[in-house]
Every structure is written in C-alpha cells, then in structure tokens.
Design a protein around this motif. Structure first.
Motif, PDB file in Angstrom:
ATOM      1  N   ALA A 169      -0.189  -7.283  90.291  1.00 40.48           N
ATOM      2  CA  ALA A 169       1.164  -6.721  90.204  1.00 40.48           C
ATOM      3  C   ALA A 169       2.097  -7.696  89.487  1.00 40.48           C
ATOM      4  CB  ALA A 169       1.697  -6.407  91.599  1.00 40.48           C
ATOM      5  N   ALA A 170       1.933  -8.996  89.728  1.00 46.45           N
ATOM      6  CA  ALA A 170       2.751  -9.998  89.035  1.00 46.45           C
ATOM      7  C   ALA A 170       2.404 -10.039  87.553  1.00 46.45           C
ATOM      8  CB  ALA A 170       2.547 -11.367  89.673  1.00 46.45           C
ATOM      9  N   LEU A 186      12.400  -5.656  96.620  1.00 45.83           N
ATOM     10  CA  LEU A 186      11.877  -6.651  97.561  1.00 45.83           C
ATOM     11  C   LEU A 186      12.750  -6.716  98.810  1.00 45.83           C
ATOM     12  CD1 LEU A 186       9.947  -8.791  98.486  1.00 45.83           C
ATOM     13  CD2 LEU A 186      11.135 -10.452  97.010  1.00 45.83           C
ATOM     14  N   ARG A 187      14.062  -6.618  98.636  1.00 46.46           N
ATOM     15  CA  ARG A 187      14.918  -6.600  99.826  1.00 46.46           C
ATOM     16  C   ARG A 187      14.607  -5.382 100.695  1.00 46.46           C
ATOM     17  NH1 ARG A 187      19.842  -5.742  98.014  1.00 46.46           N
ATOM     18  NH2 ARG A 187      19.586  -6.115  95.769  1.00 46.46           N
ATOM     19  N   LEU A 188      14.329  -4.248 100.064  1.00 39.39           N
ATOM     20  CA  LEU A 188      13.936  -3.059 100.813  1.00 39.39           C
ATOM     21  C   LEU A 188      12.599  -3.285 101.504  1.00 39.39           C
ATOM     22  CD1 LEU A 188      14.356  -0.098 101.614  1.00 39.39           C
ATOM     23  CD2 LEU A 188      13.285   0.558  99.440  1.00 39.39           C
ATOM     24  N   GLY A 216       8.664  -8.653  92.647  1.00 38.36           N
ATOM     25  CA  GLY A 216       8.128  -7.297  92.712  1.00 38.36           C
ATOM     26  C   GLY A 216       6.728  -7.248  93.274  1.00 38.36           C
ATOM     27  N   ALA A 217       5.924  -8.267  92.933  1.00 42.06           N
ATOM     28  CA  ALA A 217       4.549  -8.319  93.440  1.00 42.06           C
ATOM     29  C   ALA A 217       4.518  -8.527  94.947  1.00 42.06           C
ATOM     30  CB  ALA A 217       3.778  -9.431  92.735  1.00 42.06           C
ATOM     31  N   ILE A 218       5.418  -9.360  95.452  1.00 41.20           N
ATOM     32  CA  ILE A 218       5.462  -9.598  96.901  1.00 41.20           C
ATOM     33  C   ILE A 218       5.948  -8.353  97.633  1.00 41.20           C
ATOM     34  CG2 ILE A 218       6.549 -10.966  98.722  1.00 41.20           C
ATOM     35  CD1 ILE A 218       4.235 -12.319  97.129  1.00 41.20           C
ATOM     36  N   LEU A 257       4.007  -6.893 100.894  1.00 43.80           N
ATOM     37  CA  LEU A 257       4.583  -6.588 102.201  1.00 43.80           C
ATOM     38  C   LEU A 257       4.247  -5.175 102.659  1.00 43.80           C
ATOM     39  CD1 LEU A 257       8.091  -8.280 101.836  1.00 43.80           C
ATOM     40  CD2 LEU A 257       6.278  -8.939 103.427  1.00 43.80           C
ATOM     41  N   ARG A 258       3.868  -4.322 101.705  1.00 45.22           N
ATOM     42  CA  ARG A 258       3.528  -2.938 102.042  1.00 45.22           C
ATOM     43  C   ARG A 258       2.033  -2.715 102.209  1.00 45.22           C
ATOM     44  NH1 ARG A 258       8.010  -1.755  97.713  1.00 45.22           N
ATOM     45  NH2 ARG A 258       9.790  -1.237  99.077  1.00 45.22           N
TER      46      ARG A 258
END
Length: 398
Positions: free
Chosen positions: A57-58, A78-80, A280-282, A286-287
């Motif tokens: 993704a990165a 990412l905050r979401l 964005g990758a992280i 997290l999902r």
C-alpha cells in the motif's frame, strides 16, 4: 546555568558528573555486537518486515504521487482509521477531526505533549524503570522527573508507594502500558488508582500504549476507558511495534479536543507532518482482520519462550513478561552484581548483546536493578534459537 541539550542529556543519563557527553547504551551495545559479530538483542526492533499488504500500500501510494506534505494533523483517512481502531478494540469514540492527530512516531507525540503541558516547577511522574526518552524530554521542558518503582518479579507498582509519589506539583502522569523495559501489563486495580490520584491532584494522564497488541494471555486496558479518565487522558500509540515497520515512524495521539489542540500547537513546529505515503498504508493496516492481531501476540509469545529457555539454561532468573517484546533476566544467581559490566562482556563471551536495566533508572532505581539485563525477542525464530544456545553456555564461560 545548563543549556537545553545538557538538560536533555542529563535527563537521559548521558551526561557525566564532569559534564562530558556519553553515548546511549544502545549505541554502545550495538557497536560491541558489531565488533564481536554478536547477535544484537539489545535494541528493540524486528529483523523482518510486517504484512506485505501494508508495504504494498505504501509502494502504491508513492507510485501514485502521495509524496508531498500531509495535513499537519494527519491524513483524514488515517485519523478515521485510528478512530475506528479505538472503537473496535476498546469502545472509545474519539472525533477524528478534533480529537486525533498523527505524529512522527510515538516519540514525537510524547515530546510534543510534554513540551506543551509542563515547564519549570512542574513534576512529571513515571514508573521506574522508564523508557529513556521520557527523562530527556521532561528535562528539556524544564520540569522535574519523579518516579514510582516497579519491583521484580512481576514489576507491578505498590499502590501505597505510587500514592506517595504524587505531590501538589504533579502535572502529568506518564504511563507506559504495556511497559518497556519491565514487560508488565497493568490491570484495572492499578489503572483505577492512577485515575483516582490524577483526579485528586488534577494531573493529566499521558499513556504510551505502543505495545497495546503485544500482550500474552492478558488484556490491554487503555486508561481512557476507565470512569473519570477520558476528560484528562491523552492516549498515544504507533504503527512501529504492531506492524513491524519501525522505520516508518507513524504514531498517533487521541484525547479531549482542548488537550489535543495544545499538543498540536507544539507538534506543528517540530515536524509539521511526516510520511504521507506511509500514513495511508498504516490506515489499511489498522483495518486488518482480527486474525492478524491475534496472531502477532501468539507468535511473540512463542519467541519469548525460546529465548527464555536459553536464559534459564544459562542459570539466570527469568521474569516472564506479560507484554512487549522484551524479557528481563536476573544475573545475581551467577554471582553477578554489576549487569552493566556483564553487558559489556557478553558479546565477546557468548556472542549475544543485551541492555542493562539500570540505565533506565535514576540512581536509587539503578541500585535496585543493578543485576538485571533486558533482552529483545522480536527476531526470527532461527536467530533466537541460536541466541538461546549461545546464552546457555554463559555459566561455563564466566
């Protein structure tokens, strides 16, 4: 009058009594490991990457042009994702627009928080032993670093001693849970007492929860989930430990909007933003499904046990951790009274490097922990098996 760098160095136990600057114990042990071709179980970083889907993704984000500044408070997605993670695992519901910021690792989140909230005349209370950057930033802010001891073998705090460590000047309680270097995971009784005392003394609770998913048979309980805690708690975590991408330096902080805004004010003049394609990758990481989070703890527990067997075979007392990826061992059964000296000899003796726990302490705590060594087990299984075999020869080589 001391300069800021001298305060910071002294807070991290790097400044000698004669004013000379030393190197960190991590740098010293890494150099010794390289000199002797030893297995480095000192500094805590994995020797293999995390999930390919996150790495890919990165790479895709870089190829797609996500290479300029992210918003100062972090990419919205990412905050979401952080908000979704906090609700999914803990039932917390921070607002991604006003109650979450993305930071350059947890280290920056801690630094920005302390620089925002404390100054001369204030006290910051941590458990002892403590992660070395805490002392450095507390001193840089001009505050006083006070401690409450964690005692072997379980490294849980004595609640009376904890209460005695609070004063009217305690402005921040910095809680590392799961705890590095002790490997302890604090339960409801300890955390509830921290909340009670913080409310009594009107202190802000700052939690460093980077090992939140790396626990073994016990549940991680965020302080912010306890009654009376949310309005005074800033929760910090990061991607490095959970996903084994420590070099990406993506962290996050959540809590009440007013406190988050105060931290963001300082943070924007430190790094402003960082790691746009990594953020964005992280978010994708997290999902990931529950299976991923279950597996990382089970895998680490197996690695912990491999290394622990070698340490016991060496004749050391092993304090089995409930979390993190560090295990502490007591060298005193071998007649060792100075683990710092043994740590300096260990790479040549058995080809393994470790960190003495006393470097994570003030003088009184250093005396209390002078026979303890910390070993990292976040390595590949064959390497840990080799390290365990080499450690098992220690008794005969002394």
């Amino acid at each position: 009058m001391t300069t800021p760098w001298q305060r910071s160095a002294r807070g991290a136990n790097l400044l000698g009594t004669d004013g000379t600057l030393g190197v960190t114990i991590f740098e010293e042990m890494t150099t010794l490991a390289q000199t002797h071709g030893a297995i480095n179980l000192g500094q805590g970083f994995p020797d293999e990457d995390g999930p390919a889907v996150i790495r890919e993704a990165a790479q895709a984000a870089i190829a797609a042009g996500a290479n300029q500044y992210a918003p100062g408070k972090g990419l919205p997605d990412l905050r979401l994702a952080v908000a979704e993670h906090q609700e999914r695992f803990y039932g917390l519901t921070p607002d991604p627009d006003t109650e979450i910021i993305i930071t350059t690792g947890a280290t920056e989140a801690i630094a920005a928080t302390l620089l925002a909230l404390v100054g001369p005349g204030d006290e910051v209370l941590t458990f002892e032993p403590f992660y070395d950057s805490y002392g450095a930033i507390i001193a840089l802010a001009g505050a006083t670093h006070t401690t409450a001891p964690l005692l072997a073998p379980d490294f849980q705090p004595d609640l009376a001693a904890l209460e005695a460590s609070f004063t009217e000047r305690t402005k921040v309680v910095l809680v590392n849970n799961p705890h590095n270097p002790a490997g302890a995971v604090f339960g409801t009784a300890v955390l509830s007492e921290i909340v009670r005392l913080a409310r009594k003394y009107d202190a802000v609770i700052v939690t460093d929860e980077v090992y939140e998913h790396l626990t073994f048979g016990v549940a991680h309980i965020p302080v912010a989930t306890l009654p009376g805690a949310a309005e005074r708690t800033l929760t910090i975590s990061s991607a490095g430990k959970t996903f084994s991408f420590t070099g990406w330096k993506i962290g996050w902080l959540s809590g009440p909007a007013g406190l988050v805004a105060a931290v963001r004010t300082v943070k924007q003049f430190l790094t402003y933003s960082s790691g746009t394609p990594f953020q964005g990758a992280i978010a994708a990481g997290l999902r990931l499904g529950d299976d991923f989070y279950t597996e990382i703890g089970a895998t680490l527990a197996h690695k912990r046990d491999i290394l622990s067997e070698g340490l016991r075979a060496a004749g050391l007392d092993v304090y089995t951790p409930q979390g993190t990826y560090f295990v502490n061992a007591d060298t005193s059964p071998l007649g060792i009274t100075d683990a710092v000296d043994l740590a300096r000899r260990l790479p040549e003796l058995v080809g393994v490097a470790a960190i003495p726990v006393s470097v994570f302490c003030h003088p009184e705590g250093a005396e209390r922990t002078k026979s303890l060594l910390r070993f990292a087990f976040c390595k590949k299984v064959p390497l840990l098996q080799q390290a365990a075999a080499q450690l098992a020869t220690l008794r005969d080589r002394l």
